[in-house]
Design a protein around this motif. Structure first.
Motif, PDB file in Angstrom:
ATOM      1  N   PHE A   1       0.804  -1.251  -0.088  1.00 53.22           N
ATOM      2  CA  PHE A   1       0.089   0.023   0.175  1.00 53.22           C
ATOM      3  C   PHE A   1       0.962   1.133   0.028  1.00 53.22           C
ATOM      4  O   PHE A   1       2.006   1.381   0.465  1.00 53.22           O
ATOM      5  N   VAL A   2       0.194   2.163  -0.505  1.00 58.68           N
ATOM      6  CA  VAL A   2       0.828   3.673  -0.424  1.00 58.68           C
ATOM      7  C   VAL A   2      -0.008   4.466   0.438  1.00 58.68           C
ATOM      8  O   VAL A   2      -1.143   4.489   0.461  1.00 58.68           O
ATOM      9  N   LEU A   3       0.882   5.374   1.112  1.00 60.31           N
ATOM     10  CA  LEU A   3       0.236   6.506   1.715  1.00 60.31           C
ATOM     11  C   LEU A   3       0.668   7.894   1.186  1.00 60.31           C
ATOM     12  O   LEU A   3       1.716   8.208   0.862  1.00 60.31           O
ATOM     13  N   ILE A   4      -0.499   8.636   0.738  1.00 57.30           N
ATOM     14  CA  ILE A   4      -0.230   9.829   0.101  1.00 57.30           C
ATOM     15  C   ILE A   4       0.226  10.944   1.132  1.00 57.30           C
ATOM     16  O   ILE A   4      -0.406  11.142   2.308  1.00 57.30           O
TER      17      ILE A   4
ATOM     18  N   THR B   1      -4.491   9.529   2.084  1.00 61.51           N
ATOM     19  CA  THR B   1      -5.335   8.565   1.469  1.00 61.51           C
ATOM     20  C   THR B   1      -4.307   7.103   1.276  1.00 61.51           C
ATOM     21  O   THR B   1      -3.060   7.668   1.052  1.00 61.51           O
ATOM     22  N   THR B   2      -5.022   6.103   1.499  1.00 63.00           N
ATOM     23  CA  THR B   2      -4.103   4.921   1.375  1.00 63.00           C
ATOM     24  C   THR B   2      -4.941   3.876   0.172  1.00 63.00           C
ATOM     25  O   THR B   2      -6.009   3.607   0.205  1.00 63.00           O
ATOM     26  N   LEU B   3      -3.689   3.569  -0.587  1.00 64.02           N
ATOM     27  CA  LEU B   3      -4.506   2.480  -1.822  1.00 64.02           C
ATOM     28  C   LEU B   3      -3.400   1.483  -2.003  1.00 64.02           C
ATOM     29  O   LEU B   3      -2.168   1.697  -2.003  1.00 64.02           O
TER      30      LEU B   3
ATOM     31  N   ARG C   1      -1.034  -2.529   4.223  1.00 65.70           N
ATOM     32  CA  ARG C   1      -1.814  -1.416   4.845  1.00 65.70           C
ATOM     33  C   ARG C   1      -1.738  -1.169   6.239  1.00 65.70           C
ATOM     34  O   ARG C   1      -1.735  -0.155   6.759  1.00 65.70           O
ATOM     35  N   HIS C   2      -1.544  -2.399   7.027  1.00 59.94           N
ATOM     36  CA  HIS C   2      -1.409  -2.434   8.576  1.00 59.94           C
ATOM     37  C   HIS C   2      -0.263  -1.701   8.685  1.00 59.94           C
ATOM     38  O   HIS C   2      -0.403  -1.115   9.997  1.00 59.94           O
TER      39      HIS C   2
ATOM     40  N   VAL D   1       1.079   0.963   7.364  1.00 54.96           N
ATOM     41  CA  VAL D   1       0.967   2.570   7.012  1.00 54.96           C
ATOM     42  C   VAL D   1       0.996   3.410   8.245  1.00 54.96           C
ATOM     43  O   VAL D   1       1.798   4.627   8.185  1.00 54.96           O
ATOM     44  N   PHE D   2       0.124   3.189   9.286  1.00 54.90           N
ATOM     45  CA  PHE D   2       0.015   4.096  10.512  1.00 54.90           C
ATOM     46  C   PHE D   2       0.898   3.328  11.746  1.00 54.90           C
ATOM     47  O   PHE D   2       0.472   4.114  12.946  1.00 54.90           O
ATOM     48  N   ALA D   3       1.405   2.566  11.726  1.00 57.66           N
ATOM     49  CA  ALA D   3       1.914   1.450  12.680  1.00 57.66           C
ATOM     50  C   ALA D   3       3.005   2.114  13.598  1.00 57.66           C
ATOM     51  O   ALA D   3       3.181   1.889  14.569  1.00 57.66           O
ATOM     52  N   THR D   4       4.011   3.155  12.821  1.00 55.53           N
ATOM     53  CA  THR D   4       4.865   3.602  13.507  1.00 55.53           C
ATOM     54  C   THR D   4       4.668   5.046  13.990  1.00 55.53           C
ATOM     55  O   THR D   4       4.108   6.151  13.356  1.00 55.53           O
ATOM     56  N   GLN D   5       5.066   5.238  15.337  1.00 51.77           N
ATOM     57  CA  GLN D   5       4.728   6.426  15.991  1.00 51.77           C
ATOM     58  C   GLN D   5       5.672   7.577  15.611  1.00 51.77           C
ATOM     59  O   GLN D   5       7.066   7.143  16.061  1.00 51.77           O
ATOM     60  N   LYS D   6       5.460   8.661  15.175  1.00 52.95           N
ATOM     61  CA  LYS D   6       6.720   9.470  14.736  1.00 52.95           C
ATOM     62  C   LYS D   6       6.929  10.762  15.531  1.00 52.95           C
ATOM     63  O   LYS D   6       7.808  11.680  15.260  1.00 52.95           O
ATOM     64  N   GLY D   7       5.930  11.124  16.526  1.00 53.58           N
ATOM     65  CA  GLY D   7       6.394  11.900  17.694  1.00 53.58           C
ATOM     66  C   GLY D   7       5.779  13.181  17.307  1.00 53.58           C
ATOM     67  O   GLY D   7       5.202  13.673  16.342  1.00 53.58           O
ATOM     68  N   THR D   8       5.824  14.457  18.354  1.00 54.85           N
ATOM     69  CA  THR D   8       5.148  15.425  18.262  1.00 54.85           C
ATOM     70  C   THR D   8       5.693  16.397  17.202  1.00 54.85           C
ATOM     71  O   THR D   8       4.851  17.326  16.659  1.00 54.85           O
ATOM     72  N   GLU D   9       6.993  16.496  16.879  1.00 56.02           N
ATOM     73  CA  GLU D   9       7.687  17.154  15.661  1.00 56.02           C
ATOM     74  C   GLU D   9       6.868  17.087  14.570  1.00 56.02           C
ATOM     75  O   GLU D   9       6.372  17.974  13.920  1.00 56.02           O
TER      76      GLU D   9
END
Length: 379
Positions: free
Chosen positions: A180-183, A208-210, A243-244, A246-254
């Motif tokens: 999957f890609v994340l825009i 968007t994720t596709l 797709r799982h 795509v948002f699995a890594t937490q990137k922090g407040t910055e």
């Protein structure tokens, strides 16, 4: 004589209304237990369907309605069996209902679509939230060409069936089997070929994720839910194995603040959740999701998440700051970015304001309406 006739009429009305075999006490007790159950389980109608009533049918106590969570239905029925100590008929419909058929899932097939508060409504004031292309929905029931659906953040609304592609569980599993890609750009232009001149009218919004079916240098070939295939530039997207992830890594407040600042000046949009326009909680939810953190949809819901920050002097970057504006309780939310400043989507669009009276970005109105903060990211 008239008094006797009146009494007889009242008795007949009571029998026809409650049923000859149902005691009024049982009906009232059942109603009370349902209300207590809703409070105890904190039933939130924006995130689940729980429409349950009690009445009489064929002389028997009957529980009517529809519920979207099987465990809730089971728990309610067990509660009623224990409390009532009488038999009753269970006529609670578990969603999805038969109007949906076997295809109980759907994937959004347009760049952005409104979810509405009722079927066949089209005005922005009737929108409750928005979905992007590729968002996965649960279908609950159908009314003509419209569906009552639940989004991945649990929010519920009505959607025009022409904007989605319905899928069975097997079809959805197949859809999810690709990389999957994340825009990541605010907007990504679609192309029919790997050629800058092959521009098509549609664009994809950030987030968007596709599925990605091919990688060729600076181009990524995407497959839309309806099986059409287009290209985007690889600079506009990030590729993941599934797709799982795509948002699995937490990137922090910055990163949250970086995403938020990309939208400075964007006009406010009621129910908005995309780069075309945000409402306040749609903005915070989106910025956090892009960084791998999941917030509920509305400001009052987000106020229940994380840990409270009791003193404003203890605020840290990334904390959610809340305000009481047009109604009682938390009705507006922003993101604290440090130095007494916060970024939010308000009536003037996405902007930065300050709690410092000496700062040119100070908002006395919001300062007065500040009611507290929540820390989502523990550090």
């Amino acid at each position: 004589m008239m008094k006797k006739l009146t009494l007889i009429c009242l008795i007949l009305i009571a029998i026809s209304f409650f049923g000859s075999g149902v005691a009024v006490e049982s009906l009232e007790l059942a109603k009370k237990q349902i209300e207590l159950f809703k409070k105890e389980f904190r039933i939130e109608p924006r995130e689940m369907v729980f429409n349950v009533t009690v009445g009489s049918e064929d002389g028997k106590l009957t529980i009517f309605g529809e519920v979207s969570e099987p465990k809730l239905k089971e728990s309610l029925l067990e509660r009623l069996r224990t409390a009532l100590q009488v038999s009753f008929e269970d006529k609670i419909k578990l969603l999805p209902d038969e109007s949906v058929g076997e295809k109980i899932f759907a994937v959004v097939n347009v760049d952005v679509v409104n979810l509405m508060d009722a079927p066949r409504r089209t005005l922005q004031k009737n929108a409750v939230t928005q979905a992007r292309m590729g968002d996965i929905l649960k279908l609950f029931k159908r009314d003509g060409d419209w569906y009552l659906v639940q989004m991945e953040d649990s929010y519920i609304g009505w959607i025009d069936g022409s904007k989605i592609v319905s899928m069975s569980e097997i079809e959805l599993k197949e859809y999810l089997s690709s990389p999957f890609v994340l825009i990541v750009s605010k907007f990504a232009q679609l192309y029919s070929e790997m050629d800058p001149k092959s521009v098509v009218e549609a664009k994809l919004v950030q987030g968007t994720t596709l599925p990605c079916v091919e990688v060729k240098g600076e181009w990524l070939k995407l497959r839309l839910p309806d099986q059409r295939e287009f290209f985007v530039r690889s600079s506009d997207a990030q590729l993941f194995e599934s797709r799982h992830e795509v948002f699995a890594t937490q990137k922090g407040t910055e990163y949250i603040i970086e995403i938020a600042k990309q939208h400075l000046g964007l006009p406010y949009l009621w129910a908005g959740t995309t780069s075309y326009g945000f409402d306040c909680s749609g903005f915070t939810q989106f910025c956090f999701k892009m960084a791998g953190y999941f917030l509920r949809r509305d400001a009052d819901m987000q106020y229940e998440q994380g840990e409270p920050v009791l003193d404003r002097k203890d605020l840290k970057m990334g904390d959610l700051v809340f305000f009481q504006t047009y109604k009682a309780g938390p009705s507006h939310v922003g993101i604290y970015i440090g130095n007494m400043k916060y970024i939010h989507s308000g009536s003037k669009g996405v902007a930065i304001n300050s709690f410092d009276p000496n700062d040119p970005d100070y908002s006395a109105d919001l300062d007065r309406k500040y009611i507290g903060a929540r820390r989502i990211i523990q550090r």
